[in-house]
Scaffold this motif. Structure first.
Motif, PDB file in Angstrom:
ATOM      1  N   LEU A 119       7.380 -18.612  50.118  1.00 24.61           N
ATOM      2  CA  LEU A 119       6.001 -18.387  51.087  1.00 24.61           C
ATOM      3  C   LEU A 119       4.808 -18.253  49.551  1.00 24.61           C
ATOM      4  CD1 LEU A 119       6.764 -16.147  54.060  1.00 24.61           C
ATOM      5  CD2 LEU A 119       6.252 -18.895  53.851  1.00 24.61           C
ATOM      6  N   SER A 120       5.100 -18.242  48.965  1.00 26.26           N
ATOM      7  CA  SER A 120       4.095 -18.289  47.487  1.00 26.26           C
ATOM      8  C   SER A 120       2.996 -19.372  47.277  1.00 26.26           C
ATOM      9  CB  SER A 120       5.239 -18.261  45.985  1.00 26.26           C
ATOM     10  OG  SER A 120       4.426 -18.105  44.806  1.00 26.26           O
ATOM     11  N   THR A 121       1.800 -18.793  47.691  1.00 29.01           N
ATOM     12  CA  THR A 121       0.669 -19.566  47.708  1.00 29.01           C
ATOM     13  C   THR A 121      -0.354 -18.876  46.273  1.00 29.01           C
ATOM     14  OG1 THR A 121      -0.118 -18.724  49.018  1.00 29.01           O
ATOM     15  CG2 THR A 121       0.825 -20.554  49.496  1.00 29.01           C
ATOM     16  N   ASN A 122      -1.228 -19.486  46.291  1.00 30.48           N
ATOM     17  CA  ASN A 122      -2.281 -18.579  45.121  1.00 30.48           C
ATOM     18  C   ASN A 122      -3.947 -18.549  45.426  1.00 30.48           C
ATOM     19  OD1 ASN A 122       0.095 -18.183  43.281  1.00 30.48           O
ATOM     20  ND2 ASN A 122      -0.456 -20.914  41.823  1.00 30.48           N
ATOM     21  N   VAL A 182       3.073 -31.515  30.828  1.00 33.31           N
ATOM     22  CA  VAL A 182       3.164 -31.238  31.705  1.00 33.31           C
ATOM     23  C   VAL A 182       0.749 -31.272  31.876  1.00 33.31           C
ATOM     24  CG1 VAL A 182       3.061 -28.875  33.552  1.00 33.31           C
ATOM     25  CG2 VAL A 182       4.781 -29.511  31.465  1.00 33.31           C
ATOM     26  N   ASP A 183       1.116 -31.964  33.082  1.00 34.29           N
ATOM     27  CA  ASP A 183      -0.420 -32.459  33.708  1.00 34.29           C
ATOM     28  C   ASP A 183      -0.686 -31.976  35.182  1.00 34.29           C
ATOM     29  OD1 ASP A 183       0.711 -34.646  34.519  1.00 34.29           O
ATOM     30  OD2 ASP A 183      -0.401 -35.336  33.033  1.00 34.29           O
ATOM     31  N   GLY A 184       0.257 -31.316  35.580  1.00 28.07           N
ATOM     32  CA  GLY A 184       0.269 -30.970  37.142  1.00 28.07           C
ATOM     33  C   GLY A 184       0.486 -29.355  37.294  1.00 28.07           C
ATOM     34  N   SER A 185       1.120 -28.907  37.573  1.00 26.59           N
ATOM     35  CA  SER A 185       1.058 -27.316  38.081  1.00 26.59           C
ATOM     36  C   SER A 185       2.294 -27.609  37.305  1.00 26.59           C
ATOM     37  CB  SER A 185       1.371 -27.165  39.423  1.00 26.59           C
ATOM     38  OG  SER A 185       2.496 -27.416  40.129  1.00 26.59           O
ATOM     39  N   MET A 186       2.446 -25.298  37.077  1.00 25.30           N
ATOM     40  CA  MET A 186       3.610 -24.796  36.177  1.00 25.30           C
ATOM     41  C   MET A 186       3.796 -23.979  37.630  1.00 25.30           C
ATOM     42  SD  MET A 186       1.776 -23.805  32.695  1.00 25.30           S
ATOM     43  CE  MET A 186       0.241 -23.135  34.162  1.00 25.30           C
ATOM     44  N   GLY A 187       4.890 -24.886  38.749  1.00 23.11           N
ATOM     45  CA  GLY A 187       5.086 -23.982  40.129  1.00 23.11           C
ATOM     46  C   GLY A 187       4.355 -22.621  40.742  1.00 23.11           C
ATOM     47  N   TYR A 188       4.706 -21.639  40.534  1.00 28.66           N
ATOM     48  CA  TYR A 188       4.643 -20.073  41.307  1.00 28.66           C
ATOM     49  C   TYR A 188       3.369 -19.353  39.455  1.00 28.66           C
ATOM     50  CZ  TYR A 188       8.987 -19.653  43.226  1.00 28.66           C
ATOM     51  OH  TYR A 188      10.024 -19.776  43.524  1.00 28.66           O
ATOM     52  N   ILE A 189       3.371 -20.404  38.571  1.00 27.28           N
ATOM     53  CA  ILE A 189       2.094 -19.628  37.596  1.00 27.28           C
ATOM     54  C   ILE A 189       1.035 -20.571  38.111  1.00 27.28           C
ATOM     55  CG2 ILE A 189       1.195 -19.870  35.909  1.00 27.28           C
ATOM     56  CD1 ILE A 189       4.074 -20.180  34.054  1.00 27.28           C
ATOM     57  N   GLY A 190       0.169 -21.965  38.723  1.00 36.66           N
ATOM     58  CA  GLY A 190      -0.214 -22.549  38.985  1.00 36.66           C
ATOM     59  C   GLY A 190      -0.776 -23.927  38.298  1.00 36.66           C
ATOM     60  N   LYS A 191      -2.197 -23.973  38.753  1.00 33.44           N
ATOM     61  CA  LYS A 191      -2.684 -25.806  38.179  1.00 33.44           C
ATOM     62  C   LYS A 191      -2.788 -25.291  36.483  1.00 33.44           C
ATOM     63  CE  LYS A 191      -5.713 -28.741  38.624  1.00 33.44           C
ATOM     64  NZ  LYS A 191      -4.500 -30.480  39.666  1.00 33.44           N
ATOM     65  N   TYR A 232       1.313 -36.139  52.401  1.00 33.06           N
ATOM     66  CA  TYR A 232       0.298 -35.217  52.701  1.00 33.06           C
ATOM     67  C   TYR A 232      -0.261 -34.233  51.506  1.00 33.06           C
ATOM     68  CZ  TYR A 232       0.039 -35.991  58.089  1.00 33.06           C
ATOM     69  OH  TYR A 232       0.054 -37.333  59.604  1.00 33.06           O
ATOM     70  N   SER A 233       0.735 -33.943  50.837  1.00 37.68           N
ATOM     71  CA  SER A 233       0.989 -32.712  49.772  1.00 37.68           C
ATOM     72  C   SER A 233      -0.045 -33.174  48.963  1.00 37.68           C
ATOM     73  CB  SER A 233       2.152 -32.567  49.325  1.00 37.68           C
ATOM     74  OG  SER A 233       3.110 -32.314  49.694  1.00 37.68           O
ATOM     75  N   LYS A 234      -0.558 -31.953  48.062  1.00 35.61           N
ATOM     76  CA  LYS A 234      -2.017 -32.376  46.575  1.00 35.61           C
ATOM     77  C   LYS A 234      -1.113 -31.546  46.024  1.00 35.61           C
ATOM     78  CE  LYS A 234      -4.363 -35.916  49.163  1.00 35.61           C
ATOM     79  NZ  LYS A 234      -4.068 -37.272  48.867  1.00 35.61           N
ATOM     80  N   CYS A 235      -1.181 -31.930  44.492  1.00 35.28           N
ATOM     81  CA  CYS A 235      -0.847 -31.518  43.034  1.00 35.28           C
ATOM     82  C   CYS A 235      -2.021 -30.532  42.927  1.00 35.28           C
ATOM     83  CB  CYS A 235      -0.739 -32.256  42.641  1.00 35.28           C
ATOM     84  SG  CYS A 235       0.603 -30.665  40.721  1.00 35.28           S
ATOM     85  N   ARG A 236      -2.142 -29.308  43.744  1.00 28.91           N
ATOM     86  CA  ARG A 236      -3.485 -28.087  43.758  1.00 28.91           C
ATOM     87  C   ARG A 236      -3.635 -27.026  42.553  1.00 28.91           C
ATOM     88  NH1 ARG A 236      -5.553 -28.163  49.413  1.00 28.91           N
ATOM     89  NH2 ARG A 236      -3.944 -27.287  50.121  1.00 28.91           N
ATOM     90  N   GLY A 237      -2.052 -26.437  42.368  1.00 32.06           N
ATOM     91  CA  GLY A 237      -2.024 -25.369  41.446  1.00 32.06           C
ATOM     92  C   GLY A 237      -2.281 -23.960  43.169  1.00 32.06           C
ATOM     93  N   LYS A 238      -2.295 -25.049  44.226  1.00 28.26           N
ATOM     94  CA  LYS A 238      -2.330 -23.617  45.459  1.00 28.26           C
ATOM     95  C   LYS A 238      -0.868 -22.919  46.377  1.00 28.26           C
ATOM     96  CE  LYS A 238      -7.196 -25.139  46.116  1.00 28.26           C
ATOM     97  NZ  LYS A 238      -8.094 -25.404  47.548  1.00 28.26           N
ATOM     98  N   CYS A 239      -0.391 -24.161  46.534  1.00 27.07           N
ATOM     99  CA  CYS A 239       0.963 -23.670  46.316  1.00 27.07           C
ATOM    100  C   CYS A 239       2.428 -24.113  45.866  1.00 27.07           C
ATOM    101  CB  CYS A 239       1.039 -23.761  48.393  1.00 27.07           C
ATOM    102  SG  CYS A 239       2.711 -24.069  49.020  1.00 27.07           S
TER     103      CYS A 239
END
Length: 335
Positions: free
Chosen positions: A115-118, A207-216, A267-274
């Motif tokens: 359930l991790s989100t930023n 790496v130009d999308g996100s870093m998982g739990y670290i964020g965008k 439906y998903s977007k690579c935003r670094g929020k989740c």
């Protein structure tokens, strides 16, 4: 955390999707929701929704050990034995643990729902949970046969990624939330995955999308692989953040590339929020590091996490199956 009425309504809708379309709850099933104190409100809301289908729903709130939470479920392999369905709703995924593996092997249903989100919004309220499971299954099936028959996977991107991975004797799998499609095991991360050979990845990932739990990612950076392991991380701000994160595991086995994944959720977007939304986003690929035993690999490590990159060209042997992040039907080979 306190949620507004509108937020709770969206969370209830997400929880009902999970109950009805993902884990297919039945009246006599014993259900366990595994969570931590910081996600207890969400677990209680899920319990309320799940009880519309099942009479036996328990919550197990465990100590929040952060990214090392998996150790707890390695040390207590039989903790899920009394349940037919387990939902892993902790901050970090517990699906690669020995307890989860044992539950799946014993015929229980297991849903990975980290359930991790930023952004302080509950993942249960995210719209990507609405992705049609049948559509994502079809998307996976279109390219799975090419991945299964291939020995070598090559990935390039306009940003500069040039990776070569091997998968001899390894088949692809997919997650679409639905445990029926996953043979009793699935994840909220709607993706196709390959447990790549752990000692053979070579090349560079930008790496130009996100870093998982670290964020965008704020500034793309490069990672170099040699014999399956990270050998160099580019000395940029986000590269340093990632390097510090890796070091914090105090486990050299976390440097191993053990998974190649393709996002299938439109439906998903690579935003670094989740974390889950990022790696699910259609038009992306990710490399998973660390433990991969639940995916069909053989590598043991403290944990597992993913780095996401955008718009890949992907080749299964010499067949092109994705172009700039879009699935394409490979042209027939000419001999």
């Amino acid at each position: 955390m306190r949620y507004s009425e509108a937020e709770q309504a969206r969370m209830m809708s997400g929880a009902r999707t999970i109950a009805r379309k993902w884990i297919h709850l039945k009246a006599r099933e014993r259900v366990l929701i595994v969570t931590t104190e910081n996600h207890l409100k969400e677990a209680q809301l899920m319990k309320q929704c799940f009880q519309e289908k099942s009479r036996y729903v328990d919550i197990l709130a465990v100590e929040d050990r952060g990214k090392r939470i998996g150790v707890l479920f390695d040390e207590n392999e039989d903790v899920f034995d009394a349940y037919h369905t387990i939902v892993g709703a902790t901050e970090y995924s517990i699906v690669t643990t020995k307890a989860a593996k044992r539950a799946i092997e014993h015929g229980s249903k297991f849903l990975s729902l980290p359930l991790s989100t930023n952004n302080e919004q509950s993942m249960l309220a995210y719209s990507f949970l609405k992705m049609d499971t049948k559509k994502s299954k079809l998307m996976a099936q279109v390219i799975k046969k090419y991945l299964d028959s291939a020995t070598v996977l090559n990935v390039t991107t306009k940003a500069g990624t040039k990776l070569r991975m091997y998968k001899s004797g390894r088949n692809a799998g997919f997650f679409n939330g639905d445990v029926k499609d996953g043979g009793g095991f699935s994840s909220a991360s709607i993706e196709l995955y390959v447990p790549i050979e752990e000692t053979k990845t070579e090349g560079t990932m930008i790496v130009d999308g996100s870093m998982g739990y670290i964020g965008k990612v704020t500034e793309p950076f490069g990672i170099t692989f040699s014999k399956g392991r990270i050998s160099e991380i580019e000395d940029k701000a986000d590269g340093k953040r990632f390097k510090d994160y890796l070091v914090s595991f105090q486990d050299f086995e976390m440097y191993v590339a053990g998974e190649f994944g393709i996002g299938l959720n439109s439906y998903s977007k690579c935003r670094g929020k989740c974390y889950i939304e990022d790696e699910s986003a259609y038009g992306t690929f990710h490399i998973g590091f660390g433990r991969n035993i639940a995916l069909g690999g053989v590598h043991e490590a403290t944990s597992h996490f993913d780095l996401v990159a955008l718009e890949p060209d992907i080749y299964a042997d010499n067949r092109k199956i994705m172009e700039k992040g879009k699935i394409i039907i490979p042209e027939p080979q000419v001999y």
